[in-house]
Design a protein around this motif. Structure first.
Motif, PDB file in Angstrom:
ATOM      1  N   TRP A 218       8.012   2.766  -8.547  1.00 26.60           N
ATOM      2  CA  TRP A 218       7.428   3.382  -9.746  1.00 26.60           C
ATOM      3  C   TRP A 218       7.257   2.328 -10.828  1.00 26.60           C
ATOM      4  O   TRP A 218       6.228   2.267 -11.510  1.00 26.60           O
ATOM      5  CB  TRP A 218       8.318   4.521 -10.244  1.00 26.60           C
ATOM      6  N   ILE A 219       8.277   1.466 -10.991  1.00 25.31           N
ATOM      7  CA  ILE A 219       8.188   0.386 -11.976  1.00 25.31           C
ATOM      8  C   ILE A 219       7.139  -0.635 -11.546  1.00 25.31           C
ATOM      9  O   ILE A 219       6.312  -1.097 -12.341  1.00 25.31           O
ATOM     10  CB  ILE A 219       9.571  -0.277 -12.149  1.00 25.31           C
ATOM     11  N   ILE A 220       7.146  -0.992 -10.260  1.00 26.63           N
ATOM     12  CA  ILE A 220       6.190  -1.975  -9.754  1.00 26.63           C
ATOM     13  C   ILE A 220       4.760  -1.478  -9.903  1.00 26.63           C
ATOM     14  O   ILE A 220       3.836  -2.266 -10.155  1.00 26.63           O
ATOM     15  CB  ILE A 220       6.505  -2.304  -8.286  1.00 26.63           C
ATOM     16  N   SER A 221       4.551  -0.172  -9.750  1.00 23.95           N
ATOM     17  CA  SER A 221       3.190   0.366  -9.830  1.00 23.95           C
ATOM     18  C   SER A 221       2.540   0.050 -11.172  1.00 23.95           C
ATOM     19  O   SER A 221       1.320  -0.139 -11.245  1.00 23.95           O
ATOM     20  CB  SER A 221       3.195   1.877  -9.587  1.00 23.95           C
ATOM     21  N   LYS A 222       3.337  -0.033 -12.217  1.00 22.14           N
ATOM     22  CA  LYS A 222       2.802  -0.373 -13.538  1.00 22.14           C
ATOM     23  C   LYS A 222       2.357  -1.838 -13.555  1.00 22.14           C
ATOM     24  O   LYS A 222       1.345  -2.196 -14.158  1.00 22.14           O
ATOM     25  CB  LYS A 222       3.850  -0.113 -14.616  1.00 22.14           C
ATOM     26  N   ARG A 223       3.128  -2.687 -12.884  1.00 23.58           N
ATOM     27  CA  ARG A 223       2.735  -4.094 -12.795  1.00 23.58           C
ATOM     28  C   ARG A 223       1.465  -4.244 -11.977  1.00 23.58           C
ATOM     29  O   ARG A 223       0.586  -5.053 -12.295  1.00 23.58           O
ATOM     30  CB  ARG A 223       3.876  -4.903 -12.181  1.00 23.58           C
ATOM     31  N   LEU A 224       1.360  -3.469 -10.893  1.00 22.34           N
ATOM     32  CA  LEU A 224       0.156  -3.513 -10.069  1.00 22.34           C
ATOM     33  C   LEU A 224      -1.062  -3.075 -10.865  1.00 22.34           C
ATOM     34  O   LEU A 224      -2.159  -3.623 -10.692  1.00 22.34           O
ATOM     35  CB  LEU A 224       0.331  -2.608  -8.851  1.00 22.34           C
ATOM     36  N   ARG A 225      -0.868  -2.086 -11.704  1.00 21.47           N
ATOM     37  CA  ARG A 225      -1.972  -1.608 -12.536  1.00 21.47           C
ATOM     38  C   ARG A 225      -2.512  -2.737 -13.414  1.00 21.47           C
ATOM     39  O   ARG A 225      -3.725  -2.928 -13.529  1.00 21.47           O
ATOM     40  CB  ARG A 225      -1.506  -0.446 -13.404  1.00 21.47           C
ATOM     41  N   ASN A 226      -1.612  -3.512 -13.988  1.00 24.86           N
ATOM     42  CA  ASN A 226      -2.039  -4.629 -14.827  1.00 24.86           C
ATOM     43  C   ASN A 226      -2.636  -5.762 -13.995  1.00 24.86           C
ATOM     44  O   ASN A 226      -3.627  -6.381 -14.387  1.00 24.86           O
ATOM     45  CB  ASN A 226      -0.848  -5.145 -15.644  1.00 24.86           C
ATOM     46  N   ARG A 227      -2.035  -6.036 -12.838  1.00 23.95           N
ATOM     47  CA  ARG A 227      -2.506  -7.135 -12.002  1.00 23.95           C
ATOM     48  C   ARG A 227      -3.938  -6.926 -11.558  1.00 23.95           C
ATOM     49  O   ARG A 227      -4.742  -7.873 -11.500  1.00 23.95           O
ATOM     50  CB  ARG A 227      -1.604  -7.285 -10.779  1.00 23.95           C
ATOM     51  N   HIS A 228      -4.278  -5.683 -11.232  1.00 24.49           N
ATOM     52  CA  HIS A 228      -5.615  -5.397 -10.717  1.00 24.49           C
ATOM     53  C   HIS A 228      -6.545  -4.827 -11.788  1.00 24.49           C
ATOM     54  O   HIS A 228      -7.619  -4.311 -11.461  1.00 24.49           O
ATOM     55  CB  HIS A 228      -5.510  -4.441  -9.532  1.00 24.49           C
TER      56      HIS A 228
ATOM     57  N   GLY B 188       0.862  -1.174   0.000  1.00 25.91           N
ATOM     58  CA  GLY B 188       0.000   0.000   0.000  1.00 25.91           C
ATOM     59  C   GLY B 188       0.877   1.195   0.000  1.00 25.91           C
ATOM     60  O   GLY B 188       1.876   1.213  -0.669  1.00 25.91           O
ATOM     61  N   PHE B 189       0.469   2.166   0.764  1.00 31.60           N
ATOM     62  CA  PHE B 189       1.289   3.347   0.823  1.00 31.60           C
ATOM     63  C   PHE B 189       2.241   3.154   1.955  1.00 31.60           C
ATOM     64  O   PHE B 189       1.923   3.306   3.104  1.00 31.60           O
ATOM     65  CB  PHE B 189       0.443   4.577   1.038  1.00 31.60           C
ATOM     66  N   GLY B 190       3.425   2.818   1.633  1.00 32.76           N
ATOM     67  CA  GLY B 190       4.473   2.663   2.589  1.00 32.76           C
ATOM     68  C   GLY B 190       4.409   1.401   3.362  1.00 32.76           C
ATOM     69  O   GLY B 190       4.062   1.419   4.511  1.00 32.76           O
ATOM     70  N   LEU B 191       4.761   0.335   2.699  1.00 33.98           N
ATOM     71  CA  LEU B 191       5.140  -0.896   3.374  1.00 33.98           C
ATOM     72  C   LEU B 191       3.965  -1.691   3.908  1.00 33.98           C
ATOM     73  O   LEU B 191       3.878  -1.959   5.091  1.00 33.98           O
ATOM     74  CB  LEU B 191       6.109  -0.585   4.521  1.00 33.98           C
ATOM     75  N   TYR B 192       2.969  -2.012   3.123  1.00 34.62           N
ATOM     76  CA  TYR B 192       1.937  -2.896   3.606  1.00 34.62           C
ATOM     77  C   TYR B 192       1.920  -4.166   2.801  1.00 34.62           C
ATOM     78  O   TYR B 192       2.297  -4.187   1.662  1.00 34.62           O
ATOM     79  CB  TYR B 192       0.563  -2.218   3.600  1.00 34.62           C
ATOM     80  N   GLN B 193       1.459  -5.238   3.432  1.00 39.21           N
ATOM     81  CA  GLN B 193       1.433  -6.539   2.774  1.00 39.21           C
ATOM     82  C   GLN B 193      -0.005  -6.975   2.712  1.00 39.21           C
ATOM     83  O   GLN B 193      -0.753  -6.816   3.654  1.00 39.21           O
ATOM     84  CB  GLN B 193       2.241  -7.553   3.586  1.00 39.21           C
ATOM     85  N   THR B 194      -0.431  -7.529   1.594  1.00 37.54           N
ATOM     86  CA  THR B 194      -1.805  -7.974   1.448  1.00 37.54           C
ATOM     87  C   THR B 194      -1.855  -9.387   0.909  1.00 37.54           C
ATOM     88  O   THR B 194      -0.940  -9.853   0.254  1.00 37.54           O
ATOM     89  CB  THR B 194      -2.591  -7.069   0.483  1.00 37.54           C
TER      90      THR B 194
ATOM     91  N   SER C  60      -1.083   2.112  -3.848  1.00 40.64           N
ATOM     92  CA  SER C  60       0.259   2.078  -4.447  1.00 40.64           C
ATOM     93  C   SER C  60       0.300   2.595  -5.882  1.00 40.64           C
ATOM     94  O   SER C  60       1.144   3.433  -6.209  1.00 40.64           O
ATOM     95  CB  SER C  60       0.829   0.656  -4.400  1.00 40.64           C
ATOM     96  N   PRO C  61      -0.579   2.114  -6.780  1.00 41.78           N
ATOM     97  CA  PRO C  61      -0.518   2.630  -8.153  1.00 41.78           C
ATOM     98  C   PRO C  61      -0.707   4.137  -8.238  1.00 41.78           C
ATOM     99  O   PRO C  61      -0.205   4.781  -9.163  1.00 41.78           O
ATOM    100  CB  PRO C  61      -1.659   1.886  -8.859  1.00 41.78           C
TER     101      PRO C  61
END
Length: 387
Positions: free
Chosen positions: A298-308, A75-81, A258-259
């Motif tokens: 920043w790079i991961i946020s693009k992956r998160l966008r696709n994942r969700h 999430g915003f700053g270090l969360y695990q889901t 995060s995204p």
């Protein structure tokens, strides 16, 4: 996930610092200004970039590799889901949404929460799940102590087999895990006044499973249920609605944070500047977490966008989610009516972690949430007696 990524980044950062060529005293000064930032770091942009590239080659791209292996945002700053697919699987397997069995009567009278109980919350301050718990405790005026956990070494929770936050310790002996379990269990305690915490926790069984990566994860049955009879519940007709939206917060809303806060390089850097300032980092852990972590997320946020399955413009998904929430609240002051219910507190707790960032400002300007959010601020503040 991002917490694991920060740990790898910071630990390897120490190795870089130990090399004479990377010592800050050897680097020319160049101050990078940050919007709304209270801290800047002196370094040469070209020199640092060249060394970072060399480090990535030497270490086989471990920093970004970590980001892609563990994927998502804390999430915003270090969360695990727990991933949506696992949650659906567990829901189908355990049927947790069916009405759970109530606690047995005749238990020893429980002490008054907040006076006889001493609560200690182990947290990351910028974690939305931890924020949810703090909002609940603050609204109900329950005193508690916070322990900020270093996300790199996590020495503060080395005693626990459960390696996530939040963790709430009751009287130093009873451990509560998972934000939704913590909130449901404490609400049960507040309402029942006759059930002890250990007996209440028995209603939230721990379930272990493996995700698609083969990693063991933990979920908890019945975690959105407050364990009292319907006639004892203040909102009999809206109880299922409250559960529905609490689950929505964990299954959907947190995945939009995060995204949005890492949407652009500038936003990612501002977010990590906030994380480092508010979190518990060593000087050089924070330095590497901030700059390398911002680039990785920043790079991961693009992956998160696709994942969700988010839109190209992830702000639109955030706006829609917030407006969907406001449509559910309707013309009432809160979803709970004149007072917030557990869904109100959960939504507010998650959105609050974006305060001070561009994503938050954009949300306030482009959705209908502002008046509700300000009312939530007022009621939580007025009830706040935390230490």
């Amino acid at each position: 996930m991002a917490a694991a990524c920060v740990r790898t980044i910071s630990k390897t950062g120490r190795l870089v610092y130990d090399k004479a060529t990377c010592h800050p005293t050897k680097i020319p000064a160049f101050v990078i200004p940050l919007r709304n930032a209270e801290r800047t770091y002196g370094t040469s942009r070209l020199d640092f970039g060249a060394r970072l590239s060399s480090y990535a080659l030497l270490r086989g791209g471990r920093v970004l590799g970590c980001a892609f292996i563990f994927g998502g945002g804390f999430g915003f700053g270090l969360y695990q889901t727990v991933k949506l697919t696992l949650q659906r699987h567990l829901a189908e397997k355990a049927k947790v949404l069916s009405f759970p069995p109530l606690l047995q009567d005749g238990l020893t009278q429980a002490p008054d929460l907040g006076t006889d109980l001493k609560l200690k919350l182990y947290q990351y301050k910028t974690c939305p799940f931890c924020s949810k718990v703090r909002v609940f405790l603050d609204y109900h005026g329950i005193p508690y102590e916070t322990v900020e956990v270093n996300p790199v070494m996590r020495q503060e929770i080395k005693w626990s087999g459960y390696r996530k936050v939040p963790i709430l310790m009751v009287n130093g002996t009873v451990q509560l895990n998972d934000s939704s379990v913590i909130i449901s269990a404490l609400m049960t305690y507040l309402m029942s006044k006759e059930k002890m915490i250990p007996q209440i926790l028995a209603c939230y069984p721990e379930m272990k499973a493996k995700n698609e990566h083969g990693k063991e994860v933990i979920e908890f049955g019945n975690k959105y249920w407050v364990m009292v009879n319907d006639h004892e519940y203040p909102e009999k007709d809206s109880r299922k609605e409250e559960i529905k939206w609490r689950k929505w917060v964990d299954d959907w809303l947190v995945h939009l944070i995060s995204p949005n806060v890492y949407r652009t390089p500038g936003e990612a850097l501002a977010s990590f500047d906030y994380i480092v300032r508010e979190g518990k980092f060593g000087r050089f852990e924070g330095f590497f977490a901030k700059y390398v972590g911002a680039a990785a997320m920043w790079i991961i946020s693009k992956r998160l966008r696709n994942r969700h399955n988010l839109q190209e413009d992830v702000r639109q998904d955030l706006y829609k989610a917030v407006n969907d929430w406001m449509a559910a609240v309707g013309k009432k002051k809160f979803m709970g009516g004149d007072s917030p219910n557990l869904a109100d507190l959960a939504v507010f707790g998650v959105l609050r972690v974006m305060e001070g960032l561009q994503a938050f400002n954009d949300m306030m300007e482009n959705t209908k949430v502002k008046n509700w959010y300000r009312r939530m601020e007022n009621v939580v503040h007025n009830h706040n007696h935390s230490e």
